[in-house]
Every structure is written in C-alpha cells, then in structure tokens.
Design a protein around this motif. Structure first.
Motif, mmCIF file in Angstrom:
data_model
loop_
_atom_site.group_PDB
_atom_site.id
_atom_site.type_symbol
_atom_site.label_atom_id
_atom_site.label_comp_id
_atom_site.label_asym_id
_atom_site.label_seq_id
_atom_site.Cartn_x
_atom_site.Cartn_y
_atom_site.Cartn_z
ATOM 1 N N ASN A 106 20.511 65.835 37.962
ATOM 2 C CA ASN A 106 19.392 66.595 37.392
ATOM 3 C C ASN A 106 18.307 65.657 36.896
ATOM 4 O OD1 ASN A 106 20.371 69.103 37.867
ATOM 5 N ND2 ASN A 106 21.140 69.455 35.782
ATOM 6 N N ALA A 128 14.396 65.164 38.153
ATOM 7 C CA ALA A 128 13.260 65.320 37.242
ATOM 8 C C ALA A 128 12.388 64.070 37.223
ATOM 9 C CB ALA A 128 13.759 65.635 35.827
ATOM 10 N N ASP A 177 16.616 61.419 29.948
ATOM 11 C CA ASP A 177 15.792 60.907 31.038
ATOM 12 C C ASP A 177 14.332 60.904 30.623
ATOM 13 O OD1 ASP A 177 14.427 63.421 31.760
ATOM 14 O OD2 ASP A 177 16.394 64.071 32.485
ATOM 15 N N MET A 202 11.267 70.246 30.639
ATOM 16 C CA MET A 202 11.269 71.687 30.927
ATOM 17 C C MET A 202 10.408 72.396 29.901
ATOM 18 S SD MET A 202 15.289 72.489 31.507
ATOM 19 C CE MET A 202 16.118 70.987 31.030
ATOM 20 N N THR A 212 11.944 77.743 31.015
ATOM 21 C CA THR A 212 12.959 77.131 31.873
ATOM 22 C C THR A 212 14.174 76.738 31.048
ATOM 23 O OG1 THR A 212 11.177 76.253 33.237
ATOM 24 C CG2 THR A 212 13.361 75.290 33.556
ATOM 25 N N ALA A 270 18.098 77.523 31.684
ATOM 26 C CA ALA A 270 18.639 76.422 32.494
ATOM 27 C C ALA A 270 20.151 76.510 32.689
ATOM 28 C CB ALA A 270 18.254 75.087 31.870
ATOM 29 N N PHE A 306 20.495 79.725 38.093
ATOM 30 C CA PHE A 306 19.100 79.499 37.723
ATOM 31 C C PHE A 306 18.700 78.111 38.208
ATOM 32 C CE2 PHE A 306 15.757 77.630 35.238
ATOM 33 C CZ PHE A 306 14.800 78.618 35.251
ATOM 34 N N THR A 307 17.689 78.088 39.067
ATOM 35 C CA THR A 307 17.197 76.800 39.540
ATOM 36 C C THR A 307 15.703 76.890 39.732
ATOM 37 O OG1 THR A 307 17.357 75.136 41.278
ATOM 38 C CG2 THR A 307 17.633 77.409 41.967
ATOM 39 N N THR A 308 15.026 75.771 39.534
ATOM 40 C CA THR A 308 13.598 75.725 39.828
ATOM 41 C C THR A 308 13.377 74.911 41.098
ATOM 42 O OG1 THR A 308 13.372 73.762 38.456
ATOM 43 C CG2 THR A 308 12.939 75.876 37.400
ATOM 44 N N LYS A 309 14.495 74.561 41.724
ATOM 45 C CA LYS A 309 14.375 73.706 42.905
ATOM 46 C C LYS A 309 14.291 74.554 44.168
ATOM 47 C CE LYS A 309 16.741 70.358 40.185
ATOM 48 N NZ LYS A 309 17.997 69.706 39.821
ATOM 49 N N GLY A 367 18.714 73.068 45.231
ATOM 50 C CA GLY A 367 19.393 73.374 43.975
ATOM 51 C C GLY A 367 20.271 74.601 44.119
ATOM 52 N N THR A 368 21.402 74.585 43.448
ATOM 53 C CA THR A 368 22.271 75.756 43.447
ATOM 54 C C THR A 368 22.158 76.489 42.124
ATOM 55 O OG1 THR A 368 24.068 74.476 42.520
ATOM 56 C CG2 THR A 368 23.963 74.632 44.913
ATOM 57 N N GLY A 369 21.666 75.797 41.119
ATOM 58 C CA GLY A 369 21.608 76.400 39.796
ATOM 59 C C GLY A 369 22.965 76.444 39.131
ATOM 60 N N GLY A 405 24.756 73.458 38.369
ATOM 61 C CA GLY A 405 25.089 72.187 37.719
ATOM 62 C C GLY A 405 25.296 72.329 36.223
ATOM 63 N N LEU A 406 24.247 72.783 35.535
ATOM 64 C CA LEU A 406 24.340 72.880 34.084
ATOM 65 C C LEU A 406 25.365 73.932 33.665
ATOM 66 C CD1 LEU A 406 20.671 72.530 32.805
ATOM 67 C CD2 LEU A 406 22.591 70.994 32.405
ATOM 68 N N THR A 444 14.052 64.896 29.125
ATOM 69 C CA THR A 444 15.109 65.809 28.730
ATOM 70 C C THR A 444 16.254 64.998 28.166
ATOM 71 O OG1 THR A 444 14.487 67.308 30.493
ATOM 72 C CG2 THR A 444 16.707 67.570 29.601
HETATM 73 P P1 ADP Z 1 19.998 72.826 39.875
HETATM 74 O O1 ADP Z 1 19.994 71.362 39.555
HETATM 75 O O2 ADP Z 1 20.815 73.136 41.081
HETATM 76 O O3 ADP Z 1 18.650 73.444 39.904
HETATM 77 P P2 ADP Z 1 21.136 73.057 37.275
HETATM 78 O O4 ADP Z 1 21.971 74.122 36.608
HETATM 79 O O5 ADP Z 1 21.713 71.700 37.305
HETATM 80 O O6 ADP Z 1 20.792 73.569 38.701
HETATM 81 O O7 ADP Z 1 19.739 73.021 36.553
HETATM 82 C C1 ADP Z 1 19.009 74.207 36.415
HETATM 83 C C2 ADP Z 1 17.546 73.925 36.202
HETATM 84 O O8 ADP Z 1 17.352 73.292 34.951
HETATM 85 C C3 ADP Z 1 16.938 72.957 37.196
HETATM 86 O O9 ADP Z 1 16.523 73.625 38.364
HETATM 87 C C4 ADP Z 1 15.780 72.391 36.428
HETATM 88 O O10 ADP Z 1 14.683 73.265 36.440
HETATM 89 C C5 ADP Z 1 16.284 72.368 35.021
HETATM 90 N N1 ADP Z 1 16.782 71.041 34.644
HETATM 91 C C6 ADP Z 1 18.084 70.673 34.526
HETATM 92 N N2 ADP Z 1 18.165 69.386 34.134
HETATM 93 C C7 ADP Z 1 16.903 68.930 34.000
HETATM 94 C C8 ADP Z 1 16.321 67.669 33.606
HETATM 95 N N3 ADP Z 1 17.079 66.599 33.298
HETATM 96 N N4 ADP Z 1 14.973 67.584 33.558
HETATM 97 C C9 ADP Z 1 14.210 68.638 33.873
HETATM 98 N N5 ADP Z 1 14.681 69.835 34.249
HETATM 99 C C10 ADP Z 1 16.012 69.991 34.311
#
Ligand code: ADP
Ligand code: MG
Length: 678
Positions: free
Chosen positions: A421, A425, A464, A469, A473, A477, A482-485, A490-492, A494-495, A519
């Motif tokens: 992530n 970013a 980082d 965000m 967002t 997150a 939920f993803t902004t990718k 992105g799968t949304g 990770g977090l 972040t």
């Molecule tokens: P993905 O990475 O597949 O999009 P995540 O659950 O890992 O899914 O993250 C969800 C969203 O949170 C990301 O799409 C991004 O918008 C935001 N995000 C997560 N980590 C960071 C980061 N370190 N810096 C900025 N945005 C982040």
C-alpha cells in the motif's frame, strides 16, 4: 409703562397665600421697590405665583431670587429671608455649580435642562439630605429684547431616583445570586447591562462587555444565526430561543442556551451555560458513530466469512480436480498449459478467499512467540526487494522490545500488504519507515476506542511519505473491497485482512493519514509475558515430503465434491479410505467390527447436529489411539479458543493441495504424542 404701585402690589397679593411676597422683600434688596419693577418682571412673578410647580425666578444683574409657595419648602429655613436676596447669598454652597448655569442663561439666552441633579440640602429642622432635581432654566426677556433674568422650574426627582437606584441595587444583588448569566440589551443587541455571572464565566470585565454587541467574542460560525434571531425580535417575535458560543478571555469557547424576551425597547436575556452538556452529547455521538462502524465491520465480517467459507469448498473442488487433471496430462503439453493457467487462477482466488477469512477473523491462526525486532529486520530485506529502488526502507528497532505472540506467516503477510500500500502511494518514490516500540495503552485511550483493552503493547508503525488519504477515503479504507485503485490493481482486501488479523490476535490498529503528507499505520500487539525461546523459530519449517501409506483413513466431509477429491487423493497415495457425510455416520463406521481406523479426517462444520470436534471427541473416547486431522474453511470456536488452535490439534485449511493433504496426513499418522481435543 409703569403701573401704580399699590395696584401692582395688590395684584400680586391676590395671587395666593404668599400674598405678602413683597412684604418680605427687604429694603436692602437690589430689586428695589415693586413700583420700579419692569412689566416683564411683574407678569413673570404673577405667572410664577399662580403655578403649582416649584418655580424660582432669578432677576437682574445680581440674580435676585423670587420663588413661589410650591418652592418654599425646598429652600427650607431660609424662607422667607431668601426672598429678593441675590442667588450667590442664598445658595452660597452651590454657587460654583449654579453660577455658570445661570450665566449661560442670562448672558447667552440659552435654555438649560439639568436632569436628576444631586443636591445636598438641609430641611426639616436641619437634617442634611441628598436630593435630586430635574431643573430647567430659561431666559425671561424684557420688552426691549434684553434678558431680564432666568426662570427656573424645579422638579424634585429624589423619590424616583432613589427608587431606581434601589432597583438597580436589588437587581445587582439578584444577579449576584443568580447562577445563570443574565443581561439587558437594546433591540440591536448591544449589551446595556450584564450580570456578574458573565464575568465569572467568560473572564471579560463589565467594561469589556457593556456598550457593544457580543459579536466580537462570538464563535464565527454562530454570529450569522444569532443576528437572524435578534432580527426576528425586531420584527415583533415575542420570545426567541437559540444557542451560540462565546470565546472566554482564556481563548476557549463556551456554549450558551438563550431565552430572550423584548419589553419596551429592551431585550431581557437569560443564558444557560451548556458547555458540559454539549461536550457530553458530542462524546456520545462519537461513541455511537464508532459503535456503528464497529457493528458495520462485524456484519461485513460475518457476511464475508460466510461467502468465503462456501467459496473455499468450491475452490477445493476446482483446485483438487485441476490437480488430478494436471497429473494425468503429463504428455499433452498444450492441455497441461491450460490446466496450469486454470490452477494459477484458482490459487489466486484461494488467496483472496484467505484474505476475506482474515478480515472476518475466522482464519485459523497458529500464534507463536516472536521477537518483534527480529520480525521487522527480517522483513526489511524482503521489502527492499519488493518495493524497488526508489523506495527507501528504514527499520527502527526498539531498545528492548517485548515479545509478542502472533501467527508469523500472517504477520509477515500483513506487513507486506501494508508495505505494498505504501509503495502504491509513492509512485515517484519515497521512504517507508517501520518502527518498533514498547508502549502502553491507558484506560483513557482504551475507553475511547472500540474493543481495546488497556495494557502493555508492542507498537509496530509503518509510515510512508506518500500521497496520503482524504477523510472520506480514510473512513472506508479498512472496509473489504474498498479500493481507489484501478481495476486489476487493487482488491480492497489488504487493509481489511490486516485489520481482521490484528483484531483476531488481540491487537488493535489505527490508520493516520493526511493528504500530501503520507500515511502511518499503527499496529498494537499485546505484550507476551514470557521469554522468547532462544531457538530461532523464525526459520522456515521444512515442508513434509509427499509420501503415502497403507493405513485406514475415515473421511468425514459433508460436501460431496470435496469429499470425493480427498478420497481420490488418499486412494492414490495408497491409503485405505472410508467415507461418510456426517458425524453419526462416522461414529457408526468407527464401530464396524474388523475395521481398524488409524486416522479420522473430519471437516469442522458438519450438518446433523454434530460438529467435527464432537465427532473427534467421541472417536477418541472409543478409540484412544486414533489420530485426528481437521479440515476447515474457516475457524469456529468448536476447536478454537479465541481463534487460536489448541496445542496438539492438527488442522488443514481449505482449499488444500495434493501435497498439503499428503504431507499433513503422513505427519499426523507418524506422530506419537497423544492428541487432545480442547
Ligand atoms: P487495495 O490496496 O487493494 O486498494 P487496501 O485495503 O489495501 O486495498 O487499501 C484500500 C485503500 O486504502 C487503497 O485503495 C488506498 O486508497 C487506501 N490506502 C491504503 N493504504 C494507503 C497508504 N499507505 N497511502 C495512501 N492510501 C492508502
Ligand atoms: Mg492494498
């Protein structure tokens, strides 16, 4: 024109009880005998004598005093001697004040009004008394237009002034007693008087508060509404209620709830200090929002957990059969490639499912004691390679980091996810800092957060220098999917996976982010109270080799296709296999005479009222030497305590591969130690 003296005296004499006014005017009076008075003086005296108002006339260069009966008591003992005498003699004690007044009337022809003028006079037998008068002085003209003297109409206001003063004093006493601040304003909102409570609450002095509207100390977000409310009063509304905030001298804001009522051009306002109530309400709303968020996550967790569970069974069928297919396609290169591609897809699907399980806190964990410093330093190597040259990775270890107890694979997976992530970013490069620290979550902090126990924690913080965000967002997150990718990147998950895993491990996670600033993800894991064994459990455990056997395995699995796959693999490995679809059938099979079952391989979740754990317990009771291996799509409390595996319990997670199943079955069969099912 000069009138005959007796006529004039007679005329004066008939005008009232002071008929012998002239008789009292001594020979020494500068006014001289009545016969020589000017017509203007005579007519003014007649007017004066006929009036019920208190009137004094000052006449001639010496400003000699003449007054009527109404005024006589006011001058007290000096009557009647004062008649006809110069003002300077009669009012010697007031002369400094009086002279400029009288001169401005007789020299400049001005009219002068003095309101509530204080005098200290002696009357009623010489007792001194503070009195007040409204006095108006106007010039009296002679026939030739010159000014002959000053007519002075006196209106004693002592009673009114004293009553008013008393009222003010009463009000001040009342205001001192009243807890709620009170004020009187004009219709424009200008403060005319304010109770002392204002000073107590706000710290501003009376001088600072009075004489202006309160806009200068009002919260900028409130003043427009307050102005609107005050305007409705001007339009005739009878009572207004509203709230606003005032800045105190200390620079804080306090909230007030107002009731204001107009009366006779003034506005009477009572305010209640509701600062504490509002703070409570805000805190409550925040807690409610946090709770709603927690409930949402919980619901999402249940949902995704359920989906993932079913999905795992399907994947088991897909990957299992693909694997069999691959084994049979050795000679056909093209078909093999197709099967390999299908397998790669299925594996990726299995990984996603795993992440969903992690989020729903239902993945089986095998926690072990870990030194967080070692964990992080070991990761930094991998991260340096994964993140590329443009991203600098710095790890900061804690001086004497407390040990933690986590599932090592999952923990590494979590850190990797967070690092990826961070990389995403920082498309133009940047820095990722991973810091380990011992920390303490106190009661206060824990109370603010949902689901956090106070105590000692190890903090692992990944920061980082990326794009960060925005609040929107950030608030989503952690939610799964939920993803902004862009699609495919992105799968949304990770977090959400990290969140579920950390929660399941008894920890706590917080994400701080600022657009353009970067972040920082903080992971808190509970301190493990005990020593970390010296042997390096961070080394990879050797993978068991694929080897079969000839023992008898009882497969208890309700999903037919999963069961068929397991049976097929086990058969291929040389085992003798008995298959059943539920718990009671398994027990029946165990009781079959002549069958010696070495291993019970059972699904955890089974239909028909018995769980895999129930079956295992019954089997162990009947056959103490039986070996047990569980398979699960996700963990349930049946065999997990707080989501952790009990020692000695063996578990295979779905979807499992040929090698996984072969290795695990062999491992369990070869194990000597007694198994216990907790
Ligand atoms: P993905 O990475 O597949 O999009 P995540 O659950 O890992 O899914 O993250 C969800 C969203 O949170 C990301 O799409 C991004 O918008 C935001 N995000 C997560 N980590 C960071 C980061 N370190 N810096 C900025 N945005 C982040
Ligand atoms: Mg991600």
């Amino acid at each position: 024109m000069i009138a005959p003296a007796d006529t004039i005296a007679g005329m004066i004499a008939t005008q009232g009880p002071l008929g012998d006014l002239t008789a009292h005017i001594g020979d020494g009076s500068p006014l001289g005998p009545v016969e020589r008075w000017s017509p203007a003086l005579i007519s003014t005296v007649r007017l004066m004598l006929s009036s019920k108002a208190e009137i004094v006339l000052f006449w001639g260069p010496e400003l000699c005093a003449l007054y009527n009966e109404a005024y006589a008591p006011t001058i007290g003992d000096k009557h009647p001697a004062a008649l006809g005498r110069p003002a300077r003699e009669n009012w010697a004690e007031l002369w400094d004040d009086l002279e400029p007044l009288l001169l401005s009337v007789v020299q400049k022809g001005e009219t002068v009004h003095a309101k509530d003028r204080p005098f200290y006079i002696e009357r009623d037998g010489g007792r001194g008394e503070q009195v007040y008068f409204d006095i108006s002085y106007s010039p009296v003209f002679e026939a030739d237009g010159s000014i002959g003297g000053a007519l002075c109409i006196v209106n004693e206001t002592t009673q009114r002034v004293k009553a008013e003063r008393e009222m003010v004093a009463d009000r001040n006493r009342l205001w001192t007693l009243a807890r709620d601040p009170f004020l009187i304003a004009d219709m424009e909102g200008k403060w005319l008087s304010a109770s002392p409570a204002w000073t107590d609450i706000l710290g501003w002095s009376q001088e600072e508060l009075i004489g202006r509207t309160s806009e200068w100390m009002e919260h900028p977000d409130d003043s427009a509404r307050t102005r609107e409310e005050v305007q409705t009063l001007q339009q005739g509304v009878l009572t207004i209620r509203f709230e606003n905030r005032f800045r105190t001298k200390d620079g804080e804001y306090r909230s007030f709830s107002w009731t204001a009522v107009p009366d006779n051009g003034l506005v009477y306002c009572v305010a209640r200090d509701v600062t504490e109530q509002r703070a409570h309400a805000r805190a409550l709303a925040e807690t409610e929002a946090a709770l709603r968020q927690a409930q949402k996550m919980e619901t999402l967790g249940q949902l995704t957990g359920g989906v993932a569970h079913d999905f795992n069974n399907l994947l088991q069928v897909v990957t299992g059969n693909l694997e069999l297919l691959q084994r049979g396609l050795n000679d056909n290169e093209r078909m093999r490639r197709a099967a390999d591609n299908a397998m790669a897809g299925a594996e990726r699907a299995a990984m996603l499912t795993q992440q969903l399980l992690a989020f729903s806190r239902r993945q089986p964990l095998a926690p072990e004691r870990v030194d967080p410093n070692r964990l992080v330093s070991r990761m930094s190597d991998l991260l340096n390679r994964t993140l590329g040259e443009r991203i600098e990775v710095e790890t900061i270890q804690a001086a004497r980091a407390w040990p933690i107890e986590v599932d090592l694979n999952q923990m590494e997976n979590a850190l990797l996810n967070l690092a990826v992530n961070a990389r995403d970013a920082m498309p133009d490069g940047g820095k990722l800092t991973i810091e380990v620290a011992n920390t303490h979550i106190d009661d206060h902090y824990a109370a603010q957060e949902d689901d956090v126990q106070p105590g000692q924690y190890v903090l692992i913080c990944l920061s980082d220098t990326g794009q960060g965000m925005d609040a929107e967002t950030l608030s989503h997150a952690i939610e799964p999917f939920f993803t902004t990718k862009e699609v495919g990147r992105g799968t949304g998950l990770g977090l959400s996976m990290v969140y579920g895993f950390i929660k399941q491990s008894g920890g706590h996670i917080r994400v701080y982010s600022e657009v353009g600033e970067g972040t920082s993800v903080k992971i808190y894991l509970p301190r493990y109270h005990g020593l970390v064994p010296a042997n390096d459990q961070l080394e990879e455990a050797p993978r068991p080799a694929v080897s079969g056997g000839d023992e008898t395995v009882l497969v208890c699995e309700d999903d037919e296709k999963v069961r068929a796959y397991a049976v097929e693999v086990l058969n291929e490995l040389g085992y003798h296999v008995i298959e059943v679809g539920n718990g009671p059938a398994a027990l029946e099979a165990l009781e079959q005479p002549g069958e010696h079952i070495d291993l019970l391989f059972t699904d955890v979740v089974l239909p028909g009222g018995m769980t895999g754990a129930d079956v295992a317990r019954e089997a162990a009771a009947r056959r103490p030497d039986i070996k047990i291996l569980f398979a699960t799509g996700y963990a349930r409390n049946a065999i997990f305590h707080h989501g952790r595996l009990d020692p000695g319990v063996e578990l295979l997670t779905k979807p499992f591969t040929y090698a996984d199943l072969a290795g695990k079955v062999r491992e369990v069969l070869d194990r000597r130690v007694e198994q216990r099912v907790g």
